[in-house]
Design a protein around this motif. Sequence first.
Motif, PDB file in Angstrom:
ATOM      1  N   PRO A   1       4.288   8.899  -6.852  1.00 53.53           N
ATOM      2  CA  PRO A   1       3.443   7.835  -7.411  1.00 53.53           C
ATOM      3  C   PRO A   1       4.244   6.560  -7.672  1.00 53.53           C
ATOM      4  O   PRO A   1       5.476   6.570  -7.711  1.00 53.53           O
ATOM      5  N   LEU A   2       3.528   5.483  -7.896  1.00 51.35           N
ATOM      6  CA  LEU A   2       4.141   4.157  -8.048  1.00 51.35           C
ATOM      7  C   LEU A   2       5.239   4.151  -9.109  1.00 51.35           C
ATOM      8  O   LEU A   2       6.352   3.696  -8.858  1.00 51.35           O
TER       9      LEU A   2
ATOM     10  N   ALA B   1       0.840  -1.204   0.000  1.00 51.59           N
ATOM     11  CA  ALA B   1       0.000   0.000   0.000  1.00 51.59           C
ATOM     12  C   ALA B   1       0.876   1.255   0.000  1.00 51.59           C
ATOM     13  O   ALA B   1       0.570   2.243  -0.676  1.00 51.59           O
ATOM     14  N   ASP B   2       1.985   1.233   0.764  1.00 52.23           N
ATOM     15  CA  ASP B   2       2.911   2.372   0.777  1.00 52.23           C
ATOM     16  C   ASP B   2       3.505   2.601  -0.603  1.00 52.23           C
ATOM     17  O   ASP B   2       3.687   3.740  -1.047  1.00 52.23           O
ATOM     18  N   TYR B   3       3.834   1.508  -1.274  1.00 55.22           N
ATOM     19  CA  TYR B   3       4.441   1.591  -2.598  1.00 55.22           C
ATOM     20  C   TYR B   3       3.492   2.285  -3.574  1.00 55.22           C
ATOM     21  O   TYR B   3       3.903   3.108  -4.395  1.00 55.22           O
ATOM     22  N   ARG B   4       2.192   1.975  -3.460  1.00 51.79           N
ATOM     23  CA  ARG B   4       1.211   2.540  -4.398  1.00 51.79           C
ATOM     24  C   ARG B   4       0.776   3.949  -4.027  1.00 51.79           C
ATOM     25  O   ARG B   4       0.312   4.700  -4.873  1.00 51.79           O
ATOM     26  N   ASP B   5       0.928   4.313  -2.763  1.00 48.69           N
ATOM     27  CA  ASP B   5       0.433   5.588  -2.265  1.00 48.69           C
ATOM     28  C   ASP B   5       1.420   6.706  -2.603  1.00 48.69           C
ATOM     29  O   ASP B   5       2.569   6.702  -2.152  1.00 48.69           O
ATOM     30  N   LYS B   6       0.975   7.687  -3.373  1.00 47.61           N
ATOM     31  CA  LYS B   6       1.866   8.777  -3.775  1.00 47.61           C
ATOM     32  C   LYS B   6       2.318   9.634  -2.601  1.00 47.61           C
ATOM     33  O   LYS B   6       3.314  10.364  -2.701  1.00 47.61           O
TER      34      LYS B   6
END
Length: 406
Positions: A381-382, A350-355
């Motif tokens: 962003p991702l 989720a952290d990776y996808r969360d800008k």
Amino acid sequence: MRQIAEIFSQGEEIVCGQTVDSNAAWLSQQLVELGFTLKRHTAVGDNLEDLIALFTEIAERADCCICTGGLGPTSDDLTAEAVSIASGQPLQFDAQAFADIEQYYARRNRVMPEANRKQAMLPQSALRIDNAYGTAPGFALQFNRCWFVFLPGVPSEMKNMFASLVRPQLLQSFDLQPECLVSLRSIGIGESAIQQCLADFDLPDGVQLGFRAAPDEVQTKLLFSSGFPEQEKHDCVTAVADRIGDYVFAIDGLNEAQGDLLEVVAAEMSKKRYSLALLETASQGQLAAKCLGCGWLRRVEVNLDWGRNTGAGEAGAGDLQPIAKVWAEQLKAREQTDFALVQLYSGSAADYRDKDKAIVLYNALATPGGVVSTQLNAHGPLKHKQNQAALLALDLLRRYLQNKCH
């Protein structure tokens, strides 16, 4: 007195945004390097009256104008007709241009359409510019104050014709005093931080400072006036590079261009015949993709679920640097390469996808003399995180190759 130049692009597709005008950007760089002062970029659609009006305007205010597009055989290609009307010069049939077009089709075993005859009709005083790469010849002429050069809109044709025929003619015809642009290329540091590094540095007279932020790097630009003393130029560049520090990976403009981050790394790896094994996590294969075709990259592993495989868990909690170092040593030994580069990261999916969330990157490089490592954050962003992860891992290898690992 510096010569004023403009760039003019014709085509409905450019005005409507269907085609990005890369020709104008490329020509701008060429003209500035030659020593022109570039004043305007103008784009006009396929309208005869608009073209005539623009040619007339430019002829009064510019010393040189490079025009692209509108030289094709179809009814919407209006450049030659517009120039003819604006300058009061009738169109004349150019037998050599026509023969070249016929040969273009003959070499391809194709019949030339009658419409292509139009491309051999040039204004009376025009100097033909031969096109060895397509059917449309270019041409050049003097109209009032301005020397106009007309080239095809196809980028590959335009660039080849400019480099081989137009550039030498401009150097011969104009008294140009080129400035010198030096670009210090850096990674891992932002524009504002660079500006702060240079806050106490007094630029010499005749030097302009600028910045350009790109997705993969930040460029610190030093524009030196014509005739600036060579030794003082080198001293100034060295002083600026020292203040920015090890973030600088290349300097273009002093001698030959060193290139982007990958080109710098590839040159060193190839020169010394080094080899590399690579393990990617956060960059998810993008680093390997950047190195496509590089013979020194011997082995690539992309582990998207490394945390579960090692028991570190999705969040990868804790200091992962020891794990990265051990894995780098093991990968180097297993693959028998000169270097092994391992990249791990902490942060959930989720952290990776969360800008708005950052992940922590742990890079370790096993070298012939031991293991060096970095711990850095990736934001945004991702896709931005993915690209940052690839570049920052590659930058660790660059720092080692340039003896900048501490």
